[in-house]
Motif scaffolding. Structure first.
Motif, PDB file in Angstrom:
ATOM      1  N   ALA A   1       0.822  -1.216   0.000  1.00 38.56           N
ATOM      2  CA  ALA A   1       0.000   0.000   0.000  1.00 38.56           C
ATOM      3  C   ALA A   1       0.850   1.256   0.000  1.00 38.56           C
ATOM      4  CB  ALA A   1      -0.936  -0.005   1.206  1.00 38.56           C
ATOM      5  N   LEU A   2       2.047   1.178   0.587  1.00 37.95           N
ATOM      6  CA  LEU A   2       2.882   2.368   0.726  1.00 37.95           C
ATOM      7  C   LEU A   2       3.226   2.971  -0.632  1.00 37.95           C
ATOM      8  CD1 LEU A   2       4.189   3.986   2.943  1.00 37.95           C
ATOM      9  CD2 LEU A   2       6.173   2.499   2.845  1.00 37.95           C
TER      10      LEU A   2
ATOM     11  N   ILE B   1       0.358   5.280  -1.817  1.00 41.42           N
ATOM     12  CA  ILE B   1      -0.048   6.414  -0.996  1.00 41.42           C
ATOM     13  C   ILE B   1       0.239   7.760  -1.673  1.00 41.42           C
ATOM     14  CG2 ILE B   1       0.869   7.644   1.032  1.00 41.42           C
ATOM     15  CD1 ILE B   1      -1.490   6.175   1.767  1.00 41.42           C
ATOM     16  N   PRO B   2       1.410   7.953  -2.281  1.00 44.18           N
ATOM     17  CA  PRO B   2       1.656   9.243  -2.937  1.00 44.18           C
ATOM     18  C   PRO B   2       0.684   9.503  -4.087  1.00 44.18           C
ATOM     19  CG  PRO B   2       3.709   8.074  -2.622  1.00 44.18           C
ATOM     20  CD  PRO B   2       2.622   7.115  -2.306  1.00 44.18           C
ATOM     21  N   LEU B   3       0.034   8.445  -4.617  1.00 39.90           N
ATOM     22  CA  LEU B   3      -0.950   8.652  -5.677  1.00 39.90           C
ATOM     23  C   LEU B   3      -2.323   8.972  -5.090  1.00 39.90           C
ATOM     24  CD1 LEU B   3       0.084   5.607  -7.902  1.00 39.90           C
ATOM     25  CD2 LEU B   3       0.771   7.992  -8.159  1.00 39.90           C
ATOM     26  N   GLY B   4      -2.415   9.007  -3.766  1.00 41.68           N
ATOM     27  CA  GLY B   4      -3.670   9.393  -3.130  1.00 41.68           C
ATOM     28  C   GLY B   4      -4.548   8.233  -2.742  1.00 41.68           C
TER      29      GLY B   4
ATOM     30  N   TRP C   1      -5.785   6.375  -0.246  1.00 40.22           N
ATOM     31  CA  TRP C   1      -5.839   6.253   1.221  1.00 40.22           C
ATOM     32  C   TRP C   1      -6.727   5.122   1.675  1.00 40.22           C
ATOM     33  CZ3 TRP C   1     -10.749   6.567   3.097  1.00 40.22           C
ATOM     34  CH2 TRP C   1     -11.684   7.185   2.278  1.00 40.22           C
TER      35      TRP C   1
ATOM     36  N   PRO D   1      -4.955   1.378   2.707  1.00 38.89           N
ATOM     37  CA  PRO D   1      -4.485   1.128   4.075  1.00 38.89           C
ATOM     38  C   PRO D   1      -5.519   1.441   5.147  1.00 38.89           C
ATOM     39  CG  PRO D   1      -3.470   3.109   3.192  1.00 38.89           C
ATOM     40  CD  PRO D   1      -4.209   2.482   2.062  1.00 38.89           C
ATOM     41  N   ALA D   2      -6.434   2.396   4.882  1.00 39.29           N
ATOM     42  CA  ALA D   2      -7.312   2.878   5.957  1.00 39.29           C
ATOM     43  C   ALA D   2      -8.188   1.768   6.537  1.00 39.29           C
ATOM     44  CB  ALA D   2      -8.178   4.020   5.442  1.00 39.29           C
TER      45      ALA D   2
ATOM     46  N   TRP E   1       0.534   1.717  10.403  1.00 42.82           N
ATOM     47  CA  TRP E   1      -0.692   2.296   9.875  1.00 42.82           C
ATOM     48  C   TRP E   1      -0.700   3.809  10.089  1.00 42.82           C
ATOM     49  CZ3 TRP E   1      -5.249   4.615  11.828  1.00 42.82           C
ATOM     50  CH2 TRP E   1      -6.299   4.670  10.904  1.00 42.82           C
TER      51      TRP E   1
ATOM     52  N   MET F   1      -0.793   6.644   7.131  1.00 37.90           N
ATOM     53  CA  MET F   1      -1.859   7.653   7.045  1.00 37.90           C
ATOM     54  C   MET F   1      -1.276   9.061   7.144  1.00 37.90           C
ATOM     55  SD  MET F   1      -4.137   5.623   6.352  1.00 37.90           S
ATOM     56  CE  MET F   1      -5.604   6.553   6.014  1.00 37.90           C
TER      57      MET F   1
ATOM     58  N   PHE G   1       0.036  10.009   3.841  1.00 40.50           N
ATOM     59  CA  PHE G   1      -1.048  10.431   2.940  1.00 40.50           C
ATOM     60  C   PHE G   1      -1.494  11.861   3.261  1.00 40.50           C
ATOM     61  CE2 PHE G   1      -5.596  11.137   2.464  1.00 40.50           C
ATOM     62  CZ  PHE G   1      -5.678  11.112   1.087  1.00 40.50           C
TER      63      PHE G   1
ATOM     64  N   PRO H   1      -1.195  13.737  -2.322  1.00 38.10           N
ATOM     65  CA  PRO H   1      -1.498  14.713  -3.353  1.00 38.10           C
ATOM     66  C   PRO H   1      -2.206  15.958  -2.811  1.00 38.10           C
ATOM     67  CG  PRO H   1      -2.853  12.754  -3.562  1.00 38.10           C
ATOM     68  CD  PRO H   1      -1.872  12.472  -2.493  1.00 38.10           C
TER      69      PRO H   1
END
Lengths: 316, 365
Positions: free
Chosen positions: A273-274, A277-280, A282, A285-286, B178, B182, B185, B190
């Protein structure tokens, strides 16, 4: 006042007998120890909530995979290919992962099964080993106690998370059963210390002396006379062990050293998932993370409730 | 007191010795091994594998390897002569007598299979970033935990206290990785791209931390270099702090509550002392006793706890090195890391006991 003639007045014993048969039958509701404990547990509202959440997750873990099975080698064919995955929608309430675009809800449901299974069964191994070691050390004392407790000292001086990580990588092989055994074998120490200290105090009590005087075997005294009286604190710390092992498994699997991704757990489904994350992305992982948090919270609340219910003397 | 310290240090030696045996057995009994990295290399033949194993001493039985690692055996000799150093004296004696240089007893942790660098210098290089990260986290975490714990104890059952309880429960249940993901993010995704997602320095501006060119660069423009590191520190430090505060603020709260219920606090209040003096001078000082011990015991776990944080934020410290060494079966590095962290645990136990005796004069050893 006429003098009382013996024999003429109603026999008092008869009277009691007669009345007793009718009136004095007092219905005392007798509760055993567990019913009493359940009464106290019910008063702990958060513990009840926790129990509800845990039962819900267990039900999901058992029933969920039947309806939404996870197949590792089946690559989903989404109606629209989006590399970073798609956010929650009606069709996929928890969204889709990046890359393969797997359904996050499906991953969470299937992860529940493995994660909870690992949490509970490694706790079971830890409790069995810890209780046996602690009972033997506390009951026999002397050299046995010394050797066993030095082993516990060494194990507790290990940076455990580190060792579990290394052991899972070196021996685990991604196998669920091996991972459970590794987690179990590194989580018995606190329980054994606790059991030992309980045994040290209980073995001096009169009923144990009586049992010994009657000539019972050591095994019978340990398992039938002392252990049941030491059970409450052990159960409480066992419940906390489940939470600790669920988090530790997620940690090890997240780093890629735990369970093989063929069997999704709440940790290993996040290991990629990491990157997204920079691609948005969320939502990937959430939701598994929230599942971990809710489960651990629930187990900890239950642990608090059990403490109040089983061990009313140890109030904070 | 010094007698007690010496006794404890001597007691620690067999424990550490036991740890090295346990871990060495775990590491080397495992299937696989450092040659697994060549599994997909068709040019790496079976003969090469044997050569590689011989070069690293992996062809020996585990007890012999352990014996060499400890410095009791001399790798140059065969048979029973392994216990003899190059000067003819037993190999475990100091280098000046036995002529042996390998092994822990001679201060040598071996050479990393991954990089060919001495393990000791490799760990020393990674220690500074970890120290920067863990040290900052520790200071902030203790201060914030103290503030939360003491305030919550003074205003018991207030809204703040209840919020702190909820926070503690959730923080305790939250996996570190986690929270880290988060946070990345939120602050470098972005949307709000204001903090760097990982690393210790900005790659486009500065040479990598710890490289040969870094310190000249640091000397040339210290202000920008420090600001750069601080920016990279914020997210990992925040992650460590939140996860660790949860338990400690609760602990401080209950310790403070107990102190506030003591007779001497009531006496101080009855004497008419200002509330501030009663709380900080009478109650807090006593409440801190168990807290000092507890925090002392947690310090070594900051280093292992940093494993995940460093991996997520690609922080070039000991934690990330642990992961790399685990991934590639780099036994010497893993043993070195393990020995140092275990020694830290044992030392922290001792320091906690000693400080406890210092702050609480009732305790005598």
């Amino acid at each position: 006042m006429t003098p009382v003639q013996p024999g003429s007045e109603p026999d008092i014993v008869d009277l009691i007998r007669k009345e007793g048969a009718v009136d004095y039958e007092v219905g005392l509701e007798s509760l055993n120890q567990w019913q009493l404990a359940w009464r106290r547990f019910r008063k702990h509202r958060l513990a009840l909530v926790g129990l509800g959440i845990l039962i819900f997750f267990i039900a999901v873990a058992i029933v969920g995979p039947v309806f939404m099975p996870f197949e590792f080698d089946v690559i989903p064919s989404p109606d629209k290919i989006v590399y970073q995955g798609r956010p929650p929608s009606l069709q996929h309430p928890f969204g889709e992962t990046g890359g393969l675009q797997r359904d996050v809800l499906l991953l969470v449901i299937n992860g529940a099964r493995t994660s909870l299974f690992i949490g509970f069964s490694s706790m079971f191994i830890g409790v069995v080993v810890g209780t046996v070691v602690g009972s033997v050390a506390g009951y026999f004392g002397g050299l046995v106690d010394n050797v066993l407790m030095r082993i516990v000292d060494v194990m507790l001086s290990l940076p455990l998370l580190f060792v579990i990580l290394v052991a899972s990588r070196f021996f685990g092989n991604g196998n669920v059963v091996l991972i459970i055994i590794i987690f179990g074998l590194f989580s018995w120490m606190t329980i054994s210390r606790l059991t030992r200290s309980l045994f040290l105090s209980i073995r001096e009590l009169e009923f144990v002396q009586a049992a010994r005087a009657v000539g019972l075997s050591d095994r019978r005294i340990i398992f039938r006379h002392i252990l049941p009286n030491a059970m409450s604190p052990i159960i409480v710390s066992a419940s906390l062990l489940i939470a600790a092992n669920i988090i530790a498994e997620a940690f090890v699997s997240f780093l890629g050293f735990g369970v093989n991704p063929i069997y999704p757990t709440w940790g290993n489904i996040l290991s990629n998932a990491l990157t997204f994350i920079p691609l948005g992305n969320w939502w990937w992982p959430a939701f598994p993370g929230l599942a971990i948090i809710f489960t651990v919270l629930a187990v900890n609340f239950i642990g608090d409730g059990l403490r109040d219910a089983l061990d009313p003397r140890s109030k904070e | 007191m010094s007698k007690y310290i010496i006794r404890r240090l001597i007691q620690a030696i067999p424990v550490l010795f036991g740890i090295t045996i346990v871990v060495y057995a775990i590491l080397l009994a495992a299937p696989g091994g450092p040659t697994a990295r060549f599994a997909n290399n068709p040019k790496f033949t079976e003969a090469d594998r044997e050569k590689f194993k011989k070069a690293w001493g992996l062809d020996q039985p585990i007890p012999v390897q352990y014996c060499r690692w400890m410095g009791i055996c001399n790798p140059e000799n065969e048979g029973l002569a392994v216990f003899i150093g190059s000067t003819g004296w037993p190999a475990f004696l100091p280098t000046s007598i036995s002529g042996t240089t390998n092994g822990l007893l001679h201060g040598d942790l071996g050479v990393s299979i991954d990089t060919g660098e001495a393990v000791a210098s490799r760990i020393a290089r990674a220690a500074l970033p970890t120290f920067i990260l863990a040290g900052n986290a520790l200071v902030i975490w203790i201060l914030v935990a103290l503030l939360i714990g003491v305030y919550a104890a003074i205003h018991r059952y207030s809204l703040f206290d209840q919020a702190a309880t909820v926070f503690a429960y959730v923080g305790y249940a939250m996996p570190t990785f986690w929270l880290g993901i988060m946070l990345i993010f939120l602050f470098s995704g972005p949307g709000l791209n204001i903090l760097p997602a990982g690393g210790m320095t900005e790659t486009r501006l500065s040479p990598p931390f710890g490289s040969d060119t870094y310190w000249p660069y640091f000397a040339a423009n210290p202000a920008t270099a420090i600001v750069d590191i601080v920016k990279h520190l914020i997210l990992p430090v925040f992650t460590l702090v939140v996860v660790n505060i949860a338990g400690d603020s609760r602990f401080i709260r209950s310790s403070m509550l107990e102190a506030l219920g003591q007779d001497y606090v009531r006496t101080a209040k009855a004497k008419g002392l200002p509330v501030r003096v009663v709380i900080f001078k009478h109650a807090l000082r006593n409440a801190l006793l168990p807290v000092v011990t507890n925090i002392g015991l947690e310090i070594p776990f900051l280093f292992t706890g940093a494993i995940v944080t460093e991996t997520i934020f690609s922080w070039p410290g000991i934690g990330r090195m642990t992961i790399e060494a685990t991934r590639s079966f780099d036994y010497p590095t893993l043993m070195g890391l393990l020995l140092i962290t275990s020694a830290l645990v044992v030392l922290a136990n001792l320091i906690a006991d000693i400080t406890y005796a210092i702050v609480d004069p009732r305790i005598k050893y």
